[in-house]
Design an enzyme around this catalytic site. Sequence first.
Site, short mmCIF file in Angstrom:
data_model
loop_
_atom_site.label_atom_id
_atom_site.label_comp_id
_atom_site.label_asym_id
_atom_site.label_seq_id
_atom_site.Cartn_x
_atom_site.Cartn_y
_atom_site.Cartn_z
N GLY A 130 17.12 11.35 -29.02
CA GLY A 130 18.43 11.53 -29.65
C GLY A 130 18.94 12.84 -28.81
O GLY A 130 20.24 12.91 -28.67
N LYS A 173 22.28 22.28 -40.54
CA LYS A 173 22.71 21.91 -38.97
C LYS A 173 21.13 21.39 -38.42
O LYS A 173 21.44 21.60 -36.95
CB LYS A 173 23.12 23.28 -38.24
CG LYS A 173 22.14 24.46 -38.56
CD LYS A 173 22.70 25.56 -37.69
CE LYS A 173 21.51 26.68 -37.85
NZ LYS A 173 22.07 27.78 -37.03
N ASN A 198 16.11 25.02 -31.70
CA ASN A 198 16.92 25.23 -30.67
C ASN A 198 16.01 25.94 -29.44
O ASN A 198 15.23 26.75 -29.56
CB ASN A 198 17.99 26.08 -31.01
CG ASN A 198 18.63 24.97 -32.16
OD1 ASN A 198 18.97 25.46 -33.16
ND2 ASN A 198 19.45 23.93 -31.73
N LYS A 219 29.51 15.81 -39.09
CA LYS A 219 30.54 16.54 -38.41
C LYS A 219 31.89 15.58 -38.13
O LYS A 219 33.05 16.06 -38.04
CB LYS A 219 29.99 17.15 -37.17
CG LYS A 219 29.12 18.27 -37.29
CD LYS A 219 29.71 19.58 -37.88
CE LYS A 219 28.78 20.55 -38.10
NZ LYS A 219 29.28 21.66 -39.31
N ASP A 268 28.22 32.67 -49.36
CA ASP A 268 27.00 32.31 -48.57
C ASP A 268 26.13 32.04 -49.97
O ASP A 268 25.89 32.88 -50.74
CB ASP A 268 26.41 33.13 -47.80
CG ASP A 268 25.63 32.73 -46.83
OD1 ASP A 268 25.77 32.65 -45.40
OD2 ASP A 268 24.34 32.01 -46.92
N TYR A 284 23.44 14.49 -39.27
CA TYR A 284 24.01 15.94 -38.88
C TYR A 284 25.28 15.54 -38.06
O TYR A 284 26.47 15.99 -38.60
CB TYR A 284 23.25 16.84 -38.38
CG TYR A 284 23.79 17.51 -37.52
CD1 TYR A 284 24.33 19.05 -38.38
CD2 TYR A 284 23.99 17.65 -36.03
CE1 TYR A 284 25.02 19.97 -37.65
CE2 TYR A 284 24.96 18.72 -35.67
CZ TYR A 284 25.45 19.88 -36.36
OH TYR A 284 26.07 20.66 -35.85
N SER A 294 31.41 20.38 -33.59
CA SER A 294 30.41 20.21 -32.75
C SER A 294 30.60 19.26 -31.69
O SER A 294 31.23 18.40 -31.89
CB SER A 294 28.78 19.91 -33.35
OG SER A 294 27.86 19.71 -32.26
N ARG A 313 23.44 21.58 -20.81
CA ARG A 313 24.15 21.99 -22.12
C ARG A 313 24.88 23.18 -21.51
O ARG A 313 24.67 23.83 -20.45
CB ARG A 313 23.26 22.26 -22.95
CG ARG A 313 22.38 21.42 -23.66
CD ARG A 313 23.20 20.44 -24.51
NE ARG A 313 22.26 19.52 -25.08
CZ ARG A 313 21.78 18.50 -24.54
NH1 ARG A 313 22.01 18.14 -23.17
NH2 ARG A 313 21.06 17.56 -25.16
C1 UD1 Z 1 22.52 19.95 -30.72
C2 UD1 Z 1 23.78 19.33 -30.42
C3 UD1 Z 1 24.68 20.50 -31.12
C4 UD1 Z 1 24.47 20.74 -32.41
C5 UD1 Z 1 22.78 21.48 -32.40
C6 UD1 Z 1 22.33 21.56 -33.86
C7 UD1 Z 1 24.44 17.78 -28.87
C8 UD1 Z 1 24.62 17.81 -27.25
N1 UD1 Z 1 24.26 19.03 -29.16
O1 UD1 Z 1 22.00 20.81 -29.77
O2 UD1 Z 1 26.09 20.10 -30.95
O3 UD1 Z 1 25.00 21.82 -32.85
O4 UD1 Z 1 22.10 20.38 -31.95
O5 UD1 Z 1 21.17 22.19 -33.71
O6 UD1 Z 1 24.29 16.96 -29.34
N2 UD1 Z 1 15.10 22.02 -25.34
C9 UD1 Z 1 13.79 22.09 -24.64
N3 UD1 Z 1 12.59 22.57 -25.52
C10 UD1 Z 1 12.59 23.29 -26.80
C11 UD1 Z 1 14.08 23.01 -27.34
C12 UD1 Z 1 14.87 22.51 -26.74
O7 UD1 Z 1 13.38 21.64 -23.56
O8 UD1 Z 1 11.71 23.46 -27.55
C13 UD1 Z 1 16.06 21.37 -24.85
C14 UD1 Z 1 16.68 20.37 -25.56
O9 UD1 Z 1 16.21 19.08 -25.06
C15 UD1 Z 1 18.16 20.32 -24.91
C16 UD1 Z 1 18.34 21.75 -24.78
O10 UD1 Z 1 17.14 22.57 -24.62
O11 UD1 Z 1 18.34 19.61 -23.51
C17 UD1 Z 1 19.14 22.46 -25.96
O12 UD1 Z 1 18.39 21.86 -27.10
P1 UD1 Z 1 18.96 22.77 -28.38
O13 UD1 Z 1 19.01 24.04 -28.37
O14 UD1 Z 1 18.19 22.14 -29.74
O15 UD1 Z 1 20.50 22.19 -28.78
P2 UD1 Z 1 21.12 20.77 -28.67
O16 UD1 Z 1 20.07 19.68 -28.95
O17 UD1 Z 1 21.74 20.75 -27.47
#
Ligand code: UD1
Length: 340
Positions: A297, A86, A200, A154, A32, A150, A125, A232
């Site tokens: 996105g 990521k 996230n 993948k 790492d 990103y 992913s 999700r």
């Molecule tokens: C995305 C990718 C995943 C990747 C990851 C890396 C897709 C479907 N998924 O995850 O494969 O590994 O990025 O980071 O392409 N949300 C909110 N408010 C927030 C944060 C998130 O509403 O403050 C919502 C987002 O709109 C989404 C869900 O929560 O609908 C999950 O978001 P997040 O945790 O960022 O993951 P993904 O975008 O799904």
Amino acid sequence: MAKILVTGGLGFIGSHTVVELINAGYEPVIIDDLSNSQHKILGQLSKIVGFKPVFYQFDLCDKQKLIHFAKSEPDITGIIHFAAFKAVGESVQNPLKYYNNNLTSLLNLLSVYSGESVDFVFSSSCTVYGQPDELPVTENAPVKPAQSPYGNTKQIAEEILKDAVTSGDAKKVISLRYFNPVGAHDSALIGELPIGVPQNLVPFITQSAIGKREKITVFGNDYNTRDGSCVRDYIHVVDLAKAHVSALKLMESNTFAGYDVFNLGTGNGNTVLEIIFAFERATGIKLNYEIGPRRSGDVEKVWGDVTKSEKQLHWKARLGIDIMMSSAWEWEKYLAENPL
Ligand code: UD1
């Protein structure tokens, strides 16, 4: 004891996988570069497993260092390759950083171990599916044009691996397509450690609950879903970690040859609002949230068909949403009392 190289082994999924490898009788060796992880995680791992796993700190883009490593650890029988950048948004701002890091590290690993009988597990992913035409999405669904550099790394990495198997440069390779990993180890000694403001959902929720963030913004409530927020397939990181052990076991058996891909999810989708309510239910804490605009996105909904993983990896996610939320919360509280 089979020695398994775990790149990115101090990261979120990597550290949980190190624990599960040791539980299953493997000897993990970690590389790492600490670019998105902390050295202290090694000490946390030793609190869980009772000894400090072997650790090398360097960047896999440095091929000379990797060659040197391979000479010092000549009996590696498997590689689990997590090490990668990521952050989707950052990859749009700085695509070359992503292409360089995520692809150079993979190419270096493949070339240093070329022709050797080393089983290879790659962290892919569900992002490769984009917005799937059919749900739940199976491994046979067409790969859609990537929404971000990103995501593109993948897709390209999966193609490189497939070609490397065809040419004989790699013998056995499994790409694992993760859905949304969340939660933390039940010891609360390891978990997700976002740098800066979390992108996230679940780290953002736990940081809001502890008072580090003022409120959560739900990115859109006008999608075509049960309650209008995105769907999700959230999966507990410990379940996900165990799937890597299953992938190694499959490659060790005579039934597997070549290259294959597997979905790692639960098979069920949850909306953003359902996750917020699940956190409130599991912890008794009321969250401060508001509805905001869509995030560019984002796909509307995605969850995985996990039949192939169940049948061939003999693996199934067992931990539900409540434990995903409560374990993530225990980890956030641990961090508040024991800053790393
Ligand atoms: C995305 C990718 C995943 C990747 C990851 C890396 C897709 C479907 N998924 O995850 O494969 O590994 O990025 O980071 O392409 N949300 C909110 N408010 C927030 C944060 C998130 O509403 O403050 C919502 C987002 O709109 C989404 C869900 O929560 O609908 C999950 O978001 P997040 O945790 O960022 O993951 P993904 O975008 O799904």
